[in-house]
Motif scaffolding. Structure first.
Motif, PDB file in Angstrom:
ATOM      1  N   GLU A 134       6.171 -22.421 -22.821  1.00 32.40           N
ATOM      2  CA  GLU A 134       6.760 -22.177 -21.503  1.00 32.40           C
ATOM      3  C   GLU A 134       8.208 -21.700 -21.633  1.00 32.40           C
ATOM      4  OE1 GLU A 134       8.911 -22.529 -17.983  1.00 32.40           O
ATOM      5  OE2 GLU A 134       9.266 -23.928 -19.615  1.00 32.40           O
ATOM      6  N   VAL A 138       8.310 -18.054 -22.592  1.00 27.54           N
ATOM      7  CA  VAL A 138       8.108 -17.203 -21.411  1.00 27.54           C
ATOM      8  C   VAL A 138       9.419 -17.051 -20.651  1.00 27.54           C
ATOM      9  CG1 VAL A 138       6.959 -17.027 -19.171  1.00 27.54           C
ATOM     10  CG2 VAL A 138       5.653 -17.734 -21.189  1.00 27.54           C
ATOM     11  N   MET A 139      10.172 -18.155 -20.516  1.00 30.26           N
ATOM     12  CA  MET A 139      11.470 -18.108 -19.853  1.00 30.26           C
ATOM     13  C   MET A 139      12.430 -17.179 -20.601  1.00 30.26           C
ATOM     14  SD  MET A 139      13.796 -19.183 -17.585  1.00 30.26           S
ATOM     15  CE  MET A 139      13.511 -20.832 -16.883  1.00 30.26           C
ATOM     16  N   GLU A 182      11.714 -14.653 -22.540  1.00 28.77           N
ATOM     17  CA  GLU A 182      11.283 -13.264 -22.332  1.00 28.77           C
ATOM     18  C   GLU A 182      11.742 -12.780 -20.955  1.00 28.77           C
ATOM     19  OE1 GLU A 182       9.898 -11.234 -24.385  1.00 28.77           O
ATOM     20  OE2 GLU A 182       9.019 -12.457 -25.982  1.00 28.77           O
ATOM     21  N   LYS A 183      11.612 -13.636 -19.962  1.00 26.89           N
ATOM     22  CA  LYS A 183      12.042 -13.290 -18.602  1.00 26.89           C
ATOM     23  C   LYS A 183      13.545 -13.034 -18.552  1.00 26.89           C
ATOM     24  CE  LYS A 183      12.232 -15.229 -13.912  1.00 26.89           C
ATOM     25  NZ  LYS A 183      11.880 -16.416 -13.073  1.00 26.89           N
ATOM     26  N   LEU A 184      14.306 -13.836 -19.291  1.00 29.05           N
ATOM     27  CA  LEU A 184      15.762 -13.700 -19.315  1.00 29.05           C
ATOM     28  C   LEU A 184      16.233 -12.598 -20.268  1.00 29.05           C
ATOM     29  CD1 LEU A 184      16.738 -17.491 -19.374  1.00 29.05           C
ATOM     30  CD2 LEU A 184      16.842 -15.922 -17.417  1.00 29.05           C
ATOM     31  N   LYS A 185      15.305 -12.053 -21.031  1.00 27.85           N
ATOM     32  CA  LYS A 185      15.582 -10.957 -21.963  1.00 27.85           C
ATOM     33  C   LYS A 185      16.573 -11.364 -23.041  1.00 27.85           C
ATOM     34  CE  LYS A 185      14.400  -7.418 -18.589  1.00 27.85           C
ATOM     35  NZ  LYS A 185      14.818  -6.217 -17.825  1.00 27.85           N
ATOM     36  N   SER A 196       2.370 -17.286 -27.756  1.00 26.19           N
ATOM     37  CA  SER A 196       1.260 -17.681 -26.879  1.00 26.19           C
ATOM     38  C   SER A 196       0.111 -18.305 -27.658  1.00 26.19           C
ATOM     39  CB  SER A 196       0.752 -16.470 -26.096  1.00 26.19           C
ATOM     40  OG  SER A 196       0.120 -15.532 -26.950  1.00 26.19           O
ATOM     41  N   ASP A 215      20.316 -20.660 -15.621  1.00 27.24           N
ATOM     42  CA  ASP A 215      18.850 -20.569 -15.620  1.00 27.24           C
ATOM     43  C   ASP A 215      18.223 -21.677 -16.463  1.00 27.24           C
ATOM     44  OD1 ASP A 215      18.329 -17.862 -14.216  1.00 27.24           O
ATOM     45  OD2 ASP A 215      19.842 -17.364 -15.709  1.00 27.24           O
TER      46      ASP A 215
END
Length: 269
Positions: free
Chosen positions: A94, A97-98, A100-103, A141, A167
């Motif tokens: 998880e 994923v965060m 990746e979202k925050l780059k 993953s 974040d």
């Protein structure tokens, strides 16, 4: 009387080139000759600890270390874990994923597989070089939900890490979140911090907190600065560490640790 000295590495015991000064090494040797325990307390894995401990002749019976910012406490000879706490593979996935979202880049330490990262990057290179370890590149993953991890690390430039602080704050209720260096923001088990690691070690070997001294310079050192009988901040420490400390010594380039340790040894002679 002080019986245990705990110290951070980078910015505290080590100089900017990550070397141990002659003065620091000699003071540590004196302390150990008087029966004191000298404990490295760091965010590093055991490989990075043993590299430094070997230089100080700490890999001997009756000497200990705190690794992964308190997630693991070790006896150094024979090498064994005294206690540990972890996060799960499901939680690490998880967090990936965060990230990746925050780059931003990221990596994590598995209790069985060591350092894992999704792709080569300069910050994982820093981790590998610092601790003289390798890395396995994986698709996060695919991590089993029940795999155990010591910590997850968001990585980037100082500006990138500062930019994601708000974040990542969502994890603070359920995890320990700490900045261990300009490029690393770490997420660990809620019970994992250097102060708790020091507490568990003291309980295990029968030392009262009043008999301990801790040295640090970064945010991840605050818990052990607050726990110890004498908490010492380096002159180069961040303001939050200085505020938490009982004493501020000279910087890591001015043998600040040795100067306090020498005074303690003289007072107890």
């Amino acid at each position: 009387m002080y019986r245990l000295i705990a110290t951070d590495l980078d910015g505290t015991l080590l100089d900017p080139d990550r070397n141990i000064s002659k003065a620091n090494a000699e003071s540590i040797k004196k302390a150990m000759s008087r029966g004191m325990h000298f404990v490295i307390a760091t965010g590093r894995p055991i490989e990075g600890i043993l590299h430094i401990a070997g230089q100080l002749d700490l890999v001997r019976p009756g000497q200990y270390a705190i690794g992964f910012n308190g997630a693991v406490v070790y006896e150094l000879n024979p090498l064994r874990q005294i206690c540990s706490c972890s996060i799960t593979g499901a939680q690490v996935k998880e967090m990936a994923v965060m990230a990746e979202k925050l780059k931003v880049n990221y990596h994590a330490f598995s209790t069985t597989r060591g350092l894992l990262a999704s792709k080569p990057n300069q910050w994982t290179d820093v981790e590998m070089t610092l601790n003289k370890i390798g890395c396995t590149w994986i698709d996060f993953s695919t991590i089993p939900d029940d795999e155990e991890f010591q910590k997850f690390m968001f990585c980037g430039s100082a500006e990138e890490v500062q930019g994601i602080m708000d974040d990542v704050a969502v994890y603070r209720n359920d995890f320990t979140v700490t900045r261990s260096a300009f490029c690393f923001l770490e997420v660990l088990n809620k019970q994992a911090n250097k102060g708790n690691g020091l507490k568990l070690l003291c309980e295990t070997i029968g030392i009262d907190k009043s008999e301990t001294v801790s040295f640090g310079d970064e945010l991840n050192d605050i818990s052990m600065i607050e726990y110890a009988g004498l908490g010492v901040a380096m002159a180069n420490a961040v303001p939050e560490v200085k505020k938490a400390a009982d004493l501020i010594t000279e910087s890591n380039t001015e043998d600040g640790l040795a100067k306090v340790l020498d005074r303690i040894i003289a007072d107890q002679s």
